[in-house]
Motif scaffolding. Structure first.
Motif, PDB file in Angstrom:
ATOM      1  N   ARG A 149      14.460  -2.685   6.453  1.00 16.32           N
ATOM      2  CA  ARG A 149      14.447  -4.043   5.905  1.00 16.32           C
ATOM      3  C   ARG A 149      13.430  -4.075   4.761  1.00 16.32           C
ATOM      4  N   PRO A 150      13.605  -4.934   3.780  1.00 12.55           N
ATOM      5  CA  PRO A 150      12.578  -5.061   2.739  1.00 12.55           C
ATOM      6  C   PRO A 150      11.285  -5.604   3.326  1.00 12.55           C
ATOM      7  N   ALA A 151      10.172  -5.297   2.697  1.00  8.84           N
ATOM      8  CA  ALA A 151       8.893  -5.876   3.098  1.00  8.84           C
ATOM      9  C   ALA A 151       8.899  -7.369   2.765  1.00  8.84           C
ATOM     10  N   VAL A 152       8.158  -8.141   3.531  1.00 12.45           N
ATOM     11  CA  VAL A 152       8.144  -9.593   3.358  1.00 12.45           C
ATOM     12  C   VAL A 152       6.695 -10.068   3.268  1.00 12.45           C
ATOM     13  N   THR A 153       6.417 -10.896   2.260  1.00 11.74           N
ATOM     14  CA  THR A 153       5.083 -11.483   2.124  1.00 11.74           C
ATOM     15  C   THR A 153       4.941 -12.655   3.089  1.00 11.74           C
ATOM     16  N   PRO A 154       3.706 -13.101   3.356  1.00 16.68           N
ATOM     17  CA  PRO A 154       3.529 -14.284   4.211  1.00 16.68           C
ATOM     18  C   PRO A 154       4.257 -15.513   3.678  1.00 16.68           C
ATOM     19  N   LEU A 212      -6.838   0.458  -0.476  1.00 18.93           N
ATOM     20  CA  LEU A 212      -6.123  -0.813  -0.337  1.00 18.93           C
ATOM     21  C   LEU A 212      -6.101  -1.271   1.115  1.00 18.93           C
ATOM     22  N   ARG A 213      -5.868  -0.346   2.028  1.00 18.39           N
ATOM     23  CA  ARG A 213      -5.872  -0.708   3.457  1.00 18.39           C
ATOM     24  C   ARG A 213      -7.241  -1.234   3.867  1.00 18.39           C
ATOM     25  N   ARG A 214      -8.276  -0.591   3.372  1.00 18.52           N
ATOM     26  CA  ARG A 214      -9.630  -1.042   3.712  1.00 18.52           C
ATOM     27  C   ARG A 214      -9.900  -2.431   3.136  1.00 18.52           C
ATOM     28  N   ASP A 215      -9.532  -2.648   1.872  1.00 15.68           N
ATOM     29  CA  ASP A 215      -9.804  -3.935   1.238  1.00 15.68           C
ATOM     30  C   ASP A 215      -8.989  -5.066   1.869  1.00 15.68           C
ATOM     31  N   LEU A 216      -7.789  -4.728   2.337  1.00 20.08           N
ATOM     32  CA  LEU A 216      -6.909  -5.744   2.921  1.00 20.08           C
ATOM     33  C   LEU A 216      -7.105  -5.895   4.421  1.00 20.08           C
ATOM     34  N   GLY A 217      -7.792  -4.943   5.034  1.00 25.20           N
ATOM     35  CA  GLY A 217      -8.018  -5.016   6.468  1.00 25.20           C
ATOM     36  C   GLY A 217      -6.772  -4.810   7.295  1.00 25.20           C
ATOM     37  N   ILE A 218      -5.856  -3.958   6.814  1.00 22.97           N
ATOM     38  CA  ILE A 218      -4.634  -3.671   7.562  1.00 22.97           C
ATOM     39  C   ILE A 218      -4.468  -2.162   7.692  1.00 22.97           C
ATOM     40  N   THR A 244      -1.296  -0.482   7.988  1.00 23.14           N
ATOM     41  CA  THR A 244       0.054   0.001   7.754  1.00 23.14           C
ATOM     42  C   THR A 244       0.071   1.267   6.905  1.00 23.14           C
ATOM     43  N   ARG A 245       0.987   2.152   7.197  1.00 25.12           N
ATOM     44  CA  ARG A 245       1.198   3.350   6.394  1.00 25.12           C
ATOM     45  C   ARG A 245       2.360   3.171   5.436  1.00 25.12           C
ATOM     46  N   ASP A 246       3.038   2.042   5.524  1.00 25.23           N
ATOM     47  CA  ASP A 246       4.212   1.792   4.692  1.00 25.23           C
ATOM     48  C   ASP A 246       3.771   1.215   3.344  1.00 25.23           C
ATOM     49  N   ALA A 247       4.141   1.895   2.253  1.00 23.63           N
ATOM     50  CA  ALA A 247       3.680   1.486   0.928  1.00 23.63           C
ATOM     51  C   ALA A 247       4.200   0.109   0.541  1.00 23.63           C
ATOM     52  N   ALA A 248       5.454  -0.197   0.895  1.00 20.29           N
ATOM     53  CA  ALA A 248       6.024  -1.504   0.554  1.00 20.29           C
ATOM     54  C   ALA A 248       5.287  -2.628   1.264  1.00 20.29           C
ATOM     55  N   THR A 249       4.978  -2.428   2.547  1.00 18.72           N
ATOM     56  CA  THR A 249       4.246  -3.440   3.307  1.00 18.72           C
ATOM     57  C   THR A 249       2.832  -3.609   2.766  1.00 18.72           C
ATOM     58  N   LEU A 250       2.208  -2.498   2.392  1.00 18.31           N
ATOM     59  CA  LEU A 250       0.863  -2.549   1.832  1.00 18.31           C
ATOM     60  C   LEU A 250       0.861  -3.293   0.494  1.00 18.31           C
ATOM     61  N   TYR A 251       1.850  -2.992  -0.339  1.00 14.74           N
ATOM     62  CA  TYR A 251       1.952  -3.678  -1.629  1.00 14.74           C
ATOM     63  C   TYR A 251       2.212  -5.165  -1.423  1.00 14.74           C
ATOM     64  N   ALA A 281       1.305  -7.035   1.066  1.00 15.66           N
ATOM     65  CA  ALA A 281       0.058  -7.673   1.483  1.00 15.66           C
ATOM     66  C   ALA A 281      -0.895  -7.835   0.300  1.00 15.66           C
ATOM     67  N   GLY A 282      -0.918  -6.822  -0.579  1.00 14.49           N
ATOM     68  CA  GLY A 282      -1.760  -6.918  -1.761  1.00 14.49           C
ATOM     69  C   GLY A 282      -1.290  -8.005  -2.711  1.00 14.49           C
TER      70      GLY A 282
END
Length: 633
Positions: A57-62, A79-85, A87-94, A96-97
């Motif tokens: 499925r595509p990543a979804v923002t809040p 990015l994971r550290r700055d966002l506090g998450i 996830t290893r999935d680049a789409a989900t990380l992006y 969230a960013g």
């Protein structure tokens, strides 16, 4: 790769469109394609396995926006550290960013990526490509729907629009002008530039660049050694990022500083206890072995010297025997959707990638951006020093490199000429703009398409006039030489089923190298001074002190001679086509080829026509016929 089909009116996406688009996205590739339909939209993306594709499925923002991501992140941990998450999935990380930082995510994220975002409700599409280099995005839209994909063939596969060659692109490309990055190879498709955002609504598409490497801030450190230490740290950081997630790297290894640097840093990054395969192109048997002054064509001695320093480096040479510029050309048309710029290099590039895959390697390391980053030679320093009043530095460096020439002559050519008003310079260099000796375009067609005026307006100087500053030179390099890289590298990666990474294009490294003073690259007449200091003790002295340049495809005459009769026949066939005869100066090319033999020396223009213009003309003609031969790619 990724794709979006969106109906602005929320009408369900037809099953036939789903099948055609997903089938095209995965054509000829050993991957599964996942897709998802919702609210008049079809989302699709490559997945590693069929099981992942079924669950994709595509990543979804809040806020409910859907995001597709293609590419890789070099600073995912940060990015994971700055966002506090976690996830290893680049789409989900992006995603969230983007939810946290908005458009600033595309500068905070370091890597090579492209993204598609569909807002909640589906009335706006946002596209982004990372700075400097990025996977491509191709767009077609009207008032009813929009189609975006990593490859143009997926856009056409939806069945809403048929491919049409962009005549201006053909003309500009044969004049080696690739500065208009939004202009792709199809007249009805828009290509998003690197370092740009695009917004699409039912009414319009707007594009805005958010990144310009020519505007980066200056960087000044206290000591010369500080620049070396900082550059070493950044190249090592970039190399570690390039290797992240891979277990069996190979490297495209030559006798030059860039690839040997990547090799040395890759060995350091892996602790020196992991095998590394270096693959080197060498001339095919039959090459005459003659090198012009300042060049060398056989790089195996330089590579052997590096291998002697690193026992974990296994090297292998490849001569791509029997292949020429048209090897896998149709595959490139399909997978890249483009006519490759330097076709005469394709044989060894394909052979090298195929061998890496056959040896079980899972990533190919490159050093393609080294000349624009850490191993820059200082081009543009002289006019810049003159314009900024650094005349003592200018005089010292001109004197150090002038040889037997007078200082006044060297000053005029190296410092003054680049600053000459354009109109005056064009009158001085008028012979350099002639088409006769290097360009396959028919002169009347070139005038009709305005290639020379367009080139001048875009800052593309075919006479290779020195730029007014080193910053301008490198910005032009990323703008022209690298503008086609997204499609071409994607095509090569897909054809050979092995991804490539270039540590020398690591953005923090490039930005550092763009910002530091010119005298870090050119000092006491010694060019590439930064790289030579960085690599002291890391690569062999014979490479470190080499002042000649390696020649790619040095055996071109052997390969062209083998196909000479067939190429003459192909030129004769093309001459029967009014449209091909209109575009290309086919009589000039045929006359040159018929008068040539592999033993020919002397007429430089004739040699340039056969080595460069002929392969480009044949490649362009075959690409046009490939596209026009079928509307279903």
């Amino acid at each position: 790769m990724i794709a979006l089909y969106l109906n602005w009116h929320d009408m369900p996406v037809d099953r036939g469109i789903v099948d055609r688009l997903t089938r095209s996205l995965g054509a000829g590739i050993n991957v599964a394609v996942g897709h998802h339909r919702a609210d008049g939209a079809l989302f699709a993306a490559h997945c590693a396995t069929p099981a992942l594709a079924r669950a994709w499925r595509p990543a979804v923002t809040p806020g409910g926006s859907c995001i597709l991501f293609n590419g890789h992140l070099d600073n995912a941990d940060a990015l994971r550290r700055d966002l506090g998450i976690g996830t290893r999935d680049a789409a989900t990380l992006y995603a969230a960013g983007y939810a946290r930082w908005g458009d600033a995510i595309d500068l905070r994220a370091i890597g090579q990526f492209s993204t598609i975002l569909v807002s909640r409700g589906g009335r706006r599409v946002r596209l982004a490509r990372s700075p400097l280099q990025a996977p491509p995005l191709h767009v077609w839209h009207d008032h009813d729907r929009v189609i975006v994909a990593s490859t143009a063939r997926a856009v056409f596969a939806a069945g809403e629009v048929a491919p049409q060659i962009d005549e201006q692109k053909i003309a500009d490309s044969l004049y080696l002008n690739y500065f208009e990055e939004e202009r792709g190879w199809y007249s009805n498709i828009t290509r998003i530039p690197s370092g740009a955002h695009a917004a699409i609504t039912p009414a319009r598409l707007t594009t805005q660049r958010y990144y310009d490497c020519a505007m980066l801030p200056d960087i000044r450190l206290k000591r010369d050694t500080d620049y070396v230490d900082a550059a070493n740290a950044l190249l090592l950081e970039g190399t570690k990022a390039s290797l992240d997630g891979f277990a069996r790297p190979a490297i495209s290894l030559s006798g030059g500083l860039d690839s040997q640097a990547v090799t040395a840093f890759a060995i350091e990054a892996t602790g020196g206890d992991h095998p590394l395969l270096g693959l080197t192109s060498v001339p095919e048997a039959g090459w005459n072995g003659i090198d012009p002054p300042s060049f060398f064509g056989d790089e195996r001695q330089h590579v052997a010297a590096l291998a002697a320093m690193y026992p974990m480096l296994e090297t292998e040479t490849l001569d791509a025997a029997g292949l020429s510029f048209d090897h896998k050309l149709s595959a490139m048309f399909l997978m890249a959707g483009a006519a490759p710029r330097n076709a005469m290099n394709l044989h060894w590039i394909h052979a090298l990638r195929a061998r890496a895959r056959a040896r079980g390697c899972d990533v190919l390391l490159l050093g393609a951006a080294g000349n624009l980053s850490f191993s820059f030679d200082g081009k543009g320093a002289f006019p810049s020093w003159f314009a900024r009043g650094r005349w003592l530095r200018l005089a010292r460096e001109l004197n150090a490199m002038r040889g037997n020439r007078s200082l006044a002559r060297v000053f005029a050519s190296q410092a003054l000429l680049p600053l000459t008003p354009d109109a005056l310079y064009r009158r001085w260099a008028r012979d350099s703009w002639a088409l006769d000796g290097w360009c396959p375009l028919d002169p009347d067609y070139a005038r009709e398409m305005g290639v020379q005026d367009r080139a001048r307006d875009m800052g593309h100087d075919i006479s290779f006039r020195a730029r007014r500053s080193s910053r301008a030179y490198r910005a032009a390099g990323f703008g022209n030489a690298m503008s086609e890289m997204g499609d071409i590298r994607q095509g090569l990666d897909l054809i050979h089923d092995i991804p490539s990474r270039d540590p020398t294009a690591y953005r923090p490294l490039v930005e550092f190298c763009m910002g530091i003073p010119d005298d870090q690259y050119l000092r006491g007449g010694r060019q590439r001074w930064l790289a030579r200091r960085m690599l002291q003790g890391r690569i062999p002295d014979m490479v470190l002190n080499e002042t000649r340049r390696g020649r790619q495809a040095v055996d071109w005459a052997v390969r062209i001679a083998r196909d000479r009769s067939a190429l003459i026949g192909e030129l004769a066939t093309l001459a029967k086509s009014p449209t091909m005869s209109r575009r290309l100066d086919l009589p000039k090319l045929r006359t040159a080829l018929e008068a040539w033999s592999p033993e020919t020396t002397g007429n430089g223009d004739n040699m340039n026509l056969i080595q460069h213009a002929l392969p480009r003309a044949i490649t362009a003609a075959r690409f046009i016929r490939f596209v026009e031969g079928s509307n279903q790619i």
